[in-house]
Write a protein that holds these residues in place. Sequence first.
Motif, PDB file in Angstrom:
ATOM      1  N   SER A 188      42.276  46.120  38.303  1.00 12.96           N
ATOM      2  CA  SER A 188      41.736  45.025  39.125  1.00 12.96           C
ATOM      3  C   SER A 188      40.210  45.013  39.136  1.00 12.96           C
ATOM      4  O   SER A 188      39.599  44.092  39.677  1.00 12.96           O
ATOM      5  CB  SER A 188      42.264  45.132  40.562  1.00 12.96           C
ATOM      6  OG  SER A 188      41.704  46.243  41.241  1.00 12.96           O
ATOM      7  N   THR A 189      39.585  46.027  38.560  1.00  7.62           N
ATOM      8  CA  THR A 189      38.123  46.071  38.514  1.00  7.62           C
ATOM      9  C   THR A 189      37.612  45.399  37.244  1.00  7.62           C
ATOM     10  O   THR A 189      38.319  45.325  36.224  1.00  7.62           O
ATOM     11  CB  THR A 189      37.599  47.513  38.538  1.00  7.62           C
ATOM     12  OG1 THR A 189      38.040  48.201  37.346  1.00  7.62           O
ATOM     13  CG2 THR A 189      38.094  48.261  39.769  1.00  7.62           C
ATOM     14  N   TRP A 190      36.357  44.921  37.303  1.00  6.93           N
ATOM     15  CA  TRP A 190      35.738  44.281  36.142  1.00  6.93           C
ATOM     16  C   TRP A 190      34.304  44.765  36.003  1.00  6.93           C
ATOM     17  O   TRP A 190      33.587  44.912  36.993  1.00  6.93           O
ATOM     18  CB  TRP A 190      35.764  42.754  36.289  1.00  6.93           C
ATOM     19  CG  TRP A 190      37.145  42.190  36.148  1.00  6.93           C
ATOM     20  CD1 TRP A 190      38.055  42.007  37.145  1.00  6.93           C
ATOM     21  CD2 TRP A 190      37.770  41.771  34.947  1.00  6.93           C
ATOM     22  NE1 TRP A 190      39.231  41.496  36.633  1.00  6.93           N
ATOM     23  CE2 TRP A 190      39.078  41.332  35.275  1.00  6.93           C
ATOM     24  CE3 TRP A 190      37.360  41.716  33.605  1.00  6.93           C
ATOM     25  CZ2 TRP A 190      39.966  40.849  34.322  1.00  6.93           C
ATOM     26  CZ3 TRP A 190      38.247  41.232  32.654  1.00  6.93           C
ATOM     27  CH2 TRP A 190      39.536  40.798  33.015  1.00  6.93           C
ATOM     28  N   LEU A 220      32.889  51.928  45.196  1.00  2.00           N
ATOM     29  CA  LEU A 220      33.041  52.230  43.779  1.00  2.00           C
ATOM     30  C   LEU A 220      31.981  51.500  42.947  1.00  2.00           C
ATOM     31  O   LEU A 220      31.433  52.076  41.990  1.00  2.00           O
ATOM     32  CB  LEU A 220      34.439  51.849  43.296  1.00  2.00           C
ATOM     33  CG  LEU A 220      35.624  52.567  43.959  1.00  2.00           C
ATOM     34  CD1 LEU A 220      36.914  52.212  43.236  1.00  2.00           C
ATOM     35  CD2 LEU A 220      35.428  54.077  43.981  1.00  2.00           C
ATOM     36  N   LEU A 221      31.712  50.253  43.311  1.00  2.00           N
ATOM     37  CA  LEU A 221      30.673  49.501  42.602  1.00  2.00           C
ATOM     38  C   LEU A 221      29.338  50.227  42.654  1.00  2.00           C
ATOM     39  O   LEU A 221      28.616  50.330  41.650  1.00  2.00           O
ATOM     40  CB  LEU A 221      30.522  48.102  43.210  1.00  2.00           C
ATOM     41  CG  LEU A 221      31.620  47.081  42.925  1.00  2.00           C
ATOM     42  CD1 LEU A 221      31.419  45.840  43.792  1.00  2.00           C
ATOM     43  CD2 LEU A 221      31.630  46.687  41.450  1.00  2.00           C
ATOM     44  N   ASN A 270      38.250  44.718  32.181  1.00  2.00           N
ATOM     45  CA  ASN A 270      38.861  45.306  33.378  1.00  2.00           C
ATOM     46  C   ASN A 270      39.289  46.736  33.082  1.00  2.00           C
ATOM     47  O   ASN A 270      39.312  47.176  31.936  1.00  2.00           O
ATOM     48  CB  ASN A 270      40.030  44.462  33.887  1.00  2.00           C
ATOM     49  CG  ASN A 270      41.149  44.307  32.892  1.00  2.00           C
ATOM     50  OD1 ASN A 270      40.924  44.287  31.692  1.00  2.00           O
ATOM     51  ND2 ASN A 270      42.363  44.162  33.390  1.00  2.00           N
ATOM     52  N   GLY A 271      39.582  47.477  34.142  1.00  2.00           N
ATOM     53  CA  GLY A 271      39.877  48.884  33.996  1.00  2.00           C
ATOM     54  C   GLY A 271      41.252  49.150  33.412  1.00  2.00           C
ATOM     55  O   GLY A 271      42.106  48.274  33.367  1.00  2.00           O
ATOM     56  N   PHE A 279      37.297  53.759  39.118  1.00  2.00           N
ATOM     57  CA  PHE A 279      36.992  52.358  38.833  1.00  2.00           C
ATOM     58  C   PHE A 279      37.453  51.983  37.425  1.00  2.00           C
ATOM     59  O   PHE A 279      38.093  50.938  37.217  1.00  2.00           O
ATOM     60  CB  PHE A 279      35.485  52.141  38.977  1.00  2.00           C
ATOM     61  CG  PHE A 279      35.015  50.730  38.764  1.00  2.00           C
ATOM     62  CD1 PHE A 279      34.828  49.881  39.853  1.00  2.00           C
ATOM     63  CD2 PHE A 279      34.723  50.251  37.491  1.00  2.00           C
ATOM     64  CE1 PHE A 279      34.373  48.584  39.666  1.00  2.00           C
ATOM     65  CE2 PHE A 279      34.277  48.953  37.299  1.00  2.00           C
ATOM     66  CZ  PHE A 279      34.097  48.120  38.383  1.00  2.00           C
ATOM     67  N   ASP A 335      41.257  51.349  37.070  1.00  2.00           N
ATOM     68  CA  ASP A 335      41.879  50.327  37.915  1.00  2.00           C
ATOM     69  C   ASP A 335      41.847  48.957  37.227  1.00  2.00           C
ATOM     70  O   ASP A 335      40.769  48.390  37.022  1.00  2.00           O
ATOM     71  CB  ASP A 335      41.139  50.260  39.250  1.00  2.00           C
ATOM     72  CG  ASP A 335      41.787  49.301  40.237  1.00  2.00           C
ATOM     73  OD1 ASP A 335      42.695  48.543  39.839  1.00  2.00           O
ATOM     74  OD2 ASP A 335      41.361  49.301  41.409  1.00  2.00           O
ATOM     75  N   ALA A 345      28.486  46.947  36.941  1.00  3.30           N
ATOM     76  CA  ALA A 345      29.766  46.758  37.630  1.00  3.30           C
ATOM     77  C   ALA A 345      29.765  45.388  38.291  1.00  3.30           C
ATOM     78  O   ALA A 345      28.751  44.951  38.834  1.00  3.30           O
ATOM     79  CB  ALA A 345      29.959  47.847  38.666  1.00  3.30           C
ATOM     80  N   GLY A 366      35.021  44.986  42.304  1.00  2.00           N
ATOM     81  CA  GLY A 366      35.691  46.201  42.725  1.00  2.00           C
ATOM     82  C   GLY A 366      35.287  46.569  44.136  1.00  2.00           C
ATOM     83  O   GLY A 366      34.442  45.908  44.754  1.00  2.00           O
ATOM     84  N   ASN A 367      35.890  47.623  44.660  1.00  2.00           N
ATOM     85  CA  ASN A 367      35.539  48.159  45.963  1.00  2.00           C
ATOM     86  C   ASN A 367      34.036  48.428  46.025  1.00  2.00           C
ATOM     87  O   ASN A 367      33.449  48.955  45.082  1.00  2.00           O
ATOM     88  CB  ASN A 367      36.342  49.443  46.187  1.00  2.00           C
ATOM     89  CG  ASN A 367      35.915  50.214  47.404  1.00  2.00           C
ATOM     90  OD1 ASN A 367      34.930  50.947  47.338  1.00  2.00           O
ATOM     91  ND2 ASN A 367      36.653  50.062  48.485  1.00  2.00           N
TER      92      ASN A 367
END
Length: 267
Positions: free
Chosen positions: A250-252, A158-159, A208-209, A245, A248, A151, A154-155
């Motif tokens: 915005s996550t990668w 969550l990571l 990304n998600g 995650f 989303d 990961a 991300g938050n």
Amino acid sequence: MIVTDSSYVFAKSQNSPELKRLQTIEKVFDPATRKQLLATGLTTGWRCLEVGAGAGSIMRWMADIVGESGNVVAVDMDTRFLQGSQPSNVEILQEDIRYLELEKHSFDLIHARFVLVHIPDFQVALSQMLSMLKPGGWILLEEPDFAAARAIIGNSQLLHSVNRVNQAILQMFANKGLDYALGVKLPAICQRQGLHLLSVDNDTPLANGGFGIATVMKMSAMQLAQAYIATGQANYEDIENYCQFADDPSTWAIYHATVGVVAQQSA
């Protein structure tokens, strides 16, 4: 011979979620697979073997290319998604490739995607495939490297959960005697078999998600939650966070790498 093998992690999956997962895998990975298959010179009249046919997209695509003068044999231990009307030049066998008895040196092209990683004695399966390959025939193997997963954006909570689930995936495979990093070893494995390498592709997408490989891995996590938790590396909250995650945009993350090897049997 129909063989059930507890090493296959999706063996007990329910029909609807598993079909959707397989169809999503096809959507994500078929373009690269088709490109590599065409590099072999795949054309009218060829005889092809598709190992682990899944929901059948590559099987049907190859059947269209080889035409009525060629044919495609599709083998899978689970053929529930290959029932119904299929092209007339396709033969479907519910078999374990390790014990499949077909004419030796009978195929121009053999393809397997995400198959060997689920077989503890994958060398037996590969040797069986190569025994059925014609002199000068081609093989395309595609396998994952889950050790590449991590990961990235991300938050923080969550990571942390995503990385815990990543460790659970590795542990699950290891507990079953499976090599979670088999993909990166494919080129050397093929060399040791005396194959001539045409190409080696290592696709490690930073994704990304919300779609693509992130969606595939979310589907897998939902189906395999109990298996992941049983490793002791992740809990229910981690699974939920992983799925959040992966949904989303915005996550990668890197979810896994896929190594594809196109190789030719000695003439």
